[in-house]
Design a protein around this motif. Structure first.
Motif, PDB file in Angstrom:
ATOM      1  N   LYS A   1      -8.717  17.582   0.856  1.00 46.81           N
ATOM      2  CA  LYS A   1      -8.343  18.730   0.833  1.00 46.81           C
ATOM      3  C   LYS A   1      -7.526  18.897   2.375  1.00 46.81           C
ATOM      4  CE  LYS A   1     -11.259  21.335  -2.106  1.00 46.81           C
ATOM      5  NZ  LYS A   1     -12.338  22.465  -2.276  1.00 46.81           N
ATOM      6  N   SER A   2      -8.234  18.151   3.463  1.00 43.76           N
ATOM      7  CA  SER A   2      -7.534  18.471   4.633  1.00 43.76           C
ATOM      8  C   SER A   2      -6.507  17.837   4.814  1.00 43.76           C
ATOM      9  CB  SER A   2      -8.679  17.960   5.690  1.00 43.76           C
ATOM     10  OG  SER A   2      -8.890  16.603   5.439  1.00 43.76           O
ATOM     11  N   ILE A   3      -6.177  16.875   4.065  1.00 45.91           N
ATOM     12  CA  ILE A   3      -4.785  15.927   4.288  1.00 45.91           C
ATOM     13  C   ILE A   3      -3.668  16.317   3.306  1.00 45.91           C
ATOM     14  CG2 ILE A   3      -6.253  14.232   5.147  1.00 45.91           C
ATOM     15  CD1 ILE A   3      -6.012  12.459   2.782  1.00 45.91           C
ATOM     16  N   GLU A   4      -3.998  17.065   2.333  1.00 45.15           N
ATOM     17  CA  GLU A   4      -3.104  17.534   1.640  1.00 45.15           C
ATOM     18  C   GLU A   4      -1.712  18.025   1.981  1.00 45.15           C
ATOM     19  OE1 GLU A   4      -4.687  20.100  -1.445  1.00 45.15           O
ATOM     20  OE2 GLU A   4      -5.814  18.913  -2.328  1.00 45.15           O
ATOM     21  N   GLY A   5      -0.778  17.387   1.848  1.00 45.92           N
ATOM     22  CA  GLY A   5       0.735  17.723   2.288  1.00 45.92           C
ATOM     23  C   GLY A   5       0.836  17.281   3.792  1.00 45.92           C
ATOM     24  N   LYS A   6      -0.074  16.544   4.482  1.00 44.44           N
ATOM     25  CA  LYS A   6       0.146  16.303   5.778  1.00 44.44           C
ATOM     26  C   LYS A   6       0.742  14.697   5.694  1.00 44.44           C
ATOM     27  CE  LYS A   6      -2.687  15.592   9.934  1.00 44.44           C
ATOM     28  NZ  LYS A   6      -3.946  15.470  10.344  1.00 44.44           N
ATOM     29  N   ARG A   7       1.759  14.716   6.713  1.00 41.66           N
ATOM     30  CA  ARG A   7       2.588  13.577   6.934  1.00 41.66           C
ATOM     31  C   ARG A   7       2.016  12.858   8.384  1.00 41.66           C
ATOM     32  NH1 ARG A   7       7.151  12.483   4.285  1.00 41.66           N
ATOM     33  NH2 ARG A   7       8.013  11.264   6.003  1.00 41.66           N
ATOM     34  N   TYR A   8       1.957  11.670   8.273  1.00 39.05           N
ATOM     35  CA  TYR A   8       1.332  10.687   9.291  1.00 39.05           C
ATOM     36  C   TYR A   8       2.244  10.129  10.055  1.00 39.05           C
ATOM     37  CZ  TYR A   8      -3.232  12.145   7.646  1.00 39.05           C
ATOM     38  OH  TYR A   8      -4.284  12.823   7.174  1.00 39.05           O
ATOM     39  N   HIS A   9       2.678  10.488  11.288  1.00 38.88           N
ATOM     40  CA  HIS A   9       3.824   9.711  12.117  1.00 38.88           C
ATOM     41  C   HIS A   9       3.348   8.738  13.139  1.00 38.88           C
ATOM     42  CE1 HIS A   9       6.691  12.707  10.518  1.00 38.88           C
ATOM     43  NE2 HIS A   9       5.762  13.655  10.907  1.00 38.88           N
ATOM     44  N   GLY A  10       4.016   7.953  13.451  1.00 40.62           N
ATOM     45  CA  GLY A  10       3.768   6.823  14.429  1.00 40.62           C
ATOM     46  C   GLY A  10       2.775   5.828  13.712  1.00 40.62           C
ATOM     47  N   GLU A  11       1.752   5.408  14.448  1.00 36.87           N
ATOM     48  CA  GLU A  11       0.691   4.336  14.023  1.00 36.87           C
ATOM     49  C   GLU A  11      -0.248   5.185  13.647  1.00 36.87           C
ATOM     50  OE1 GLU A  11       4.019   2.904  14.384  1.00 36.87           O
ATOM     51  OE2 GLU A  11       3.337   3.455  16.291  1.00 36.87           O
ATOM     52  N   THR A  12      -0.291   6.324  13.187  1.00 34.46           N
ATOM     53  CA  THR A  12      -1.462   7.295  12.650  1.00 34.46           C
ATOM     54  C   THR A  12      -1.865   6.838  11.119  1.00 34.46           C
ATOM     55  OG1 THR A  12      -0.668   9.024  14.290  1.00 34.46           O
ATOM     56  CG2 THR A  12      -2.399   9.359  12.808  1.00 34.46           C
ATOM     57  N   PHE A  13      -2.827   6.556  10.896  1.00 39.02           N
ATOM     58  CA  PHE A  13      -3.211   6.215   9.474  1.00 39.02           C
ATOM     59  C   PHE A  13      -4.181   7.150   8.985  1.00 39.02           C
ATOM     60  CE2 PHE A  13      -1.620   2.138  11.496  1.00 39.02           C
ATOM     61  CZ  PHE A  13      -0.738   1.782  10.444  1.00 39.02           C
ATOM     62  N   PRO A  14      -3.973   7.661   7.859  1.00 39.30           N
ATOM     63  CA  PRO A  14      -5.125   8.496   7.259  1.00 39.30           C
ATOM     64  C   PRO A  14      -6.217   7.660   6.723  1.00 39.30           C
ATOM     65  CG  PRO A  14      -3.263   8.316   5.526  1.00 39.30           C
ATOM     66  CD  PRO A  14      -2.624   7.838   6.884  1.00 39.30           C
ATOM     67  N   MET A  15      -7.333   8.094   7.137  1.00 38.04           N
ATOM     68  CA  MET A  15      -8.629   7.223   6.830  1.00 38.04           C
ATOM     69  C   MET A  15      -9.654   8.160   6.602  1.00 38.04           C
ATOM     70  SD  MET A  15     -10.703   4.631   9.148  1.00 38.04           S
ATOM     71  CE  MET A  15     -11.541   5.792   9.519  1.00 38.04           C
TER      72      MET A  15
ATOM     73  N   VAL B   1       0.945  -1.217   0.147  1.00 36.67           N
ATOM     74  CA  VAL B   1       0.143  -0.076   0.072  1.00 36.67           C
ATOM     75  C   VAL B   1       0.965   1.258   0.002  1.00 36.67           C
ATOM     76  CG1 VAL B   1      -1.714   1.257   1.365  1.00 36.67           C
ATOM     77  CG2 VAL B   1      -1.817  -1.457   1.105  1.00 36.67           C
ATOM     78  N   GLU B   2       0.544   2.088  -0.972  1.00 40.47           N
ATOM     79  CA  GLU B   2       1.289   3.410  -1.021  1.00 40.47           C
ATOM     80  C   GLU B   2       0.582   4.606  -0.676  1.00 40.47           C
ATOM     81  OE1 GLU B   2       3.458   3.770  -4.680  1.00 40.47           O
ATOM     82  OE2 GLU B   2       4.445   1.818  -4.470  1.00 40.47           O
ATOM     83  N   LEU B   3       0.983   5.397   0.267  1.00 44.76           N
ATOM     84  CA  LEU B   3       0.105   6.808   0.765  1.00 44.76           C
ATOM     85  C   LEU B   3       0.966   7.635   0.698  1.00 44.76           C
ATOM     86  CD1 LEU B   3      -2.057   4.891   3.552  1.00 44.76           C
ATOM     87  CD2 LEU B   3      -2.648   5.429   1.427  1.00 44.76           C
ATOM     88  N   ALA B   4       0.625   8.695   0.260  1.00 44.66           N
ATOM     89  CA  ALA B   4       1.643  10.079  -0.014  1.00 44.66           C
ATOM     90  C   ALA B   4       2.073  10.568   1.355  1.00 44.66           C
ATOM     91  CB  ALA B   4       1.011  11.046  -0.725  1.00 44.66           C
ATOM     92  N   GLY B   5       1.205  10.549   2.148  1.00 41.18           N
ATOM     93  CA  GLY B   5       1.487  10.887   3.746  1.00 41.18           C
ATOM     94  C   GLY B   5       2.122   9.978   4.821  1.00 41.18           C
ATOM     95  N   LYS B   6       2.115   8.647   4.266  1.00 41.98           N
ATOM     96  CA  LYS B   6       2.584   7.614   5.027  1.00 41.98           C
ATOM     97  C   LYS B   6       3.496   6.804   4.410  1.00 41.98           C
ATOM     98  CE  LYS B   6       1.974   5.496   9.037  1.00 41.98           C
ATOM     99  NZ  LYS B   6       2.876   6.176  10.043  1.00 41.98           N
ATOM    100  N   PRO B   7       4.769   7.121   4.283  1.00 42.13           N
ATOM    101  CA  PRO B   7       5.749   6.339   3.515  1.00 42.13           C
ATOM    102  C   PRO B   7       6.342   5.187   4.398  1.00 42.13           C
ATOM    103  CG  PRO B   7       6.676   8.397   4.363  1.00 42.13           C
ATOM    104  CD  PRO B   7       5.374   8.567   4.293  1.00 42.13           C
ATOM    105  N   ASP B   8       5.891   5.146   5.660  1.00 41.43           N
ATOM    106  CA  ASP B   8       6.478   4.097   6.288  1.00 41.43           C
ATOM    107  C   ASP B   8       5.423   3.319   6.858  1.00 41.43           C
ATOM    108  OD1 ASP B   8       5.150   5.890   8.255  1.00 41.43           O
ATOM    109  OD2 ASP B   8       6.315   5.709   9.920  1.00 41.43           O
ATOM    110  N   PHE B   9       4.258   2.906   5.940  1.00 40.74           N
ATOM    111  CA  PHE B   9       3.029   2.123   6.055  1.00 40.74           C
ATOM    112  C   PHE B   9       3.412   0.709   6.524  1.00 40.74           C
ATOM    113  CE2 PHE B   9      -0.119  -0.698   4.350  1.00 40.74           C
ATOM    114  CZ  PHE B   9      -1.319  -0.293   5.104  1.00 40.74           C
ATOM    115  N   GLU B  10       4.499   0.143   5.909  1.00 38.97           N
ATOM    116  CA  GLU B  10       4.729  -1.207   6.187  1.00 38.97           C
ATOM    117  C   GLU B  10       5.225  -1.449   7.652  1.00 38.97           C
ATOM    118  OE1 GLU B  10       7.893  -4.727   4.844  1.00 38.97           O
ATOM    119  OE2 GLU B  10       7.361  -3.259   3.426  1.00 38.97           O
ATOM    120  N   THR B  11       6.260  -0.662   8.084  1.00 33.35           N
ATOM    121  CA  THR B  11       6.503  -0.810   9.154  1.00 33.35           C
ATOM    122  C   THR B  11       5.665  -0.525  10.422  1.00 33.35           C
ATOM    123  OG1 THR B  11       8.794   0.244   8.425  1.00 33.35           O
ATOM    124  CG2 THR B  11       8.576   0.258  11.049  1.00 33.35           C
ATOM    125  N   ALA B  12       4.725   0.824  10.203  1.00 33.51           N
ATOM    126  CA  ALA B  12       3.712   1.002  10.981  1.00 33.51           C
ATOM    127  C   ALA B  12       2.903  -0.199  11.073  1.00 33.51           C
ATOM    128  CB  ALA B  12       3.000   2.321  10.720  1.00 33.51           C
TER     129      ALA B  12
END
Length: 365
Positions: A77-91, A9-20
């Protein structure tokens, strides 16, 4: 689809998806990968329906909630440019209110700015005969439309969830009314059980329908709680149980819970406050429940340190527990607790603060 495929899975704001995800799966399994998982969101964060200036007239509210494309576009629009750290997943959460399950059977919902509520439809016991699941009504189709639109427009940007489902007693309470249903358990227990059964019988059909929509889009199973699963993820709850005794919980709630979680891959029970927490021993006795989402009271009940005995009780039962705390409570909490089974939710949007918290948690052993 294999689990390995899900890692892609590739998410623009969550490049560490696999590790999370691996860190999350370790928590599901009662382990710690390298540190405890942390999600940067407060448990009472309101669903964003778009900016509103003042309170809209009642006639406009429902229409606003069903503005499918506008709602999804506002979210994107609310998630544009946002980065998600830790185990926070955009949904994207396809939310039409907490009583949506009751509305699938004909209950009418009234909408406000940030929530909706139902009106009793079972005024006489004979009214139960009219309760039929309608997968073509405006509420069911509304959820489908929200999911379909979000799946299309959030690709590569965000995951998409299924809606909050409250079968069983919460649904029966919506159909009957709170005060009346409380009395029913004492005055008409057989009829109450029948109503609860109607409110539970189609749960798996409904769940599997929405889960299949996500799976067809190669998306993980997840809902409002924001935790993905490669299998089937469910958050059982019974907010109504805050108003009943332990005896009534065992008689009316526990059998439904046991049936509801059968064959689910991951189960996190939503314990909404001290009233529900009085039933924790019975909830923890269900093997399929892997974790507890603890929602403490607001006001004087908000401070996390007063709830350490409850949190340790859940740990001792070998279950995971989601703990919502303030940034300034973190050090005291770490000093007083062992990390096993802990999943922290911290309500900060400050990116530097988030990264500092992750660094601190890496040292908590």
């Amino acid at each position: 689809m294999s689990q390995q495929d899900w890692w892609n899975v590739e998410l623009a704001g969550k490049p560490d998806f696999e590790t999370a995800m691996k860190r999350l799966y370790a928590w599901y399994d009662g382990d710690i990968l390298d540190r405890v998982p942390v999600r940067f969101v407060a448990h009472n964060a309101a669903f964003n329906l778009g900016d509103a200036e003042g309170k809209r007239p009642a006639a406009e509210q429902k229409k606003r909630w069903f503005e499918i494309e506008r709602r999804v576009d506002d979210y994107v629009k609310s998630i544009e440019g946002k980065r998600y750290h830790g185990e926070t997943f955009p949904m994207f959460d396809p939310n039409l209110g907490p009583d949506i399950y009751a509305a699938f059977y004909g209950a009418e919902l009234t909408y406000g700015e940030v929530t909706s509520w139902s009106h009793p439809v079972v005024r006489e016991w004979d009214d139960m005969q009219k309760l039929k699941l309608d997968m073509n009504n405006e509420y069911f189709k509304g959820i489908e439309a929200l999911m379909a639109c979000a799946i299309e427009r959030c690709k590569g940007k965000s995951l998409v969830g299924y809606t909050d489902l409250h079968p069983g007693e919460d649904c029966a309470m919506a159909w009957r009314g709170v005060e009346r249903f409380c009395l029913d358990l004492v005055e008409y227990p057989d009829e109450a059980k029948h109503l609860i059964e109607i409110a539970s019988a189609d749960f798996r059909q409904i769940f599997d329908h929405f889960d299949a929509i996500l799976k067809a889009a190669n998306l993980p199973s997840m809902c409002w709680i924001g935790l993905p699963s490669f299998g089937k993820f469910h958050v059982p709850s019974c907010d109504f149980s805050a108003m009943i005794s332990s005896r009534h919980f065992v008689e009316f709630s526990l059998p439904i819970l046991k049936r509801e979680v059968q064959d689910m891959t991951h189960v996190v029970y939503h314990v909404d406050g001290p009233g529900v927490a009085r039933h924790i021993d019975h909830i923890l006795s269900v093997p399929e429940v892997q974790g507890i989402q603890w929602v403490q009271s607001m006001g004087e009940g908000r401070a996390i340190m007063q709830w350490l005995p409850f949190i340790k009780k859940v740990q001792a039962a070998g279950k995971g527990i989601i703990v919502d705390l303030q940034v300034d409570e973190l050090e005291d909490f770490i000093d007083a607790m062992e990390p096993q089974g802990i999943f922290l939710w911290v309500g900060t949007e400050d990116e530097d603060e988030q990264l500092a918290i992750i660094k601190r948690l890496e040292k908590w052993h």
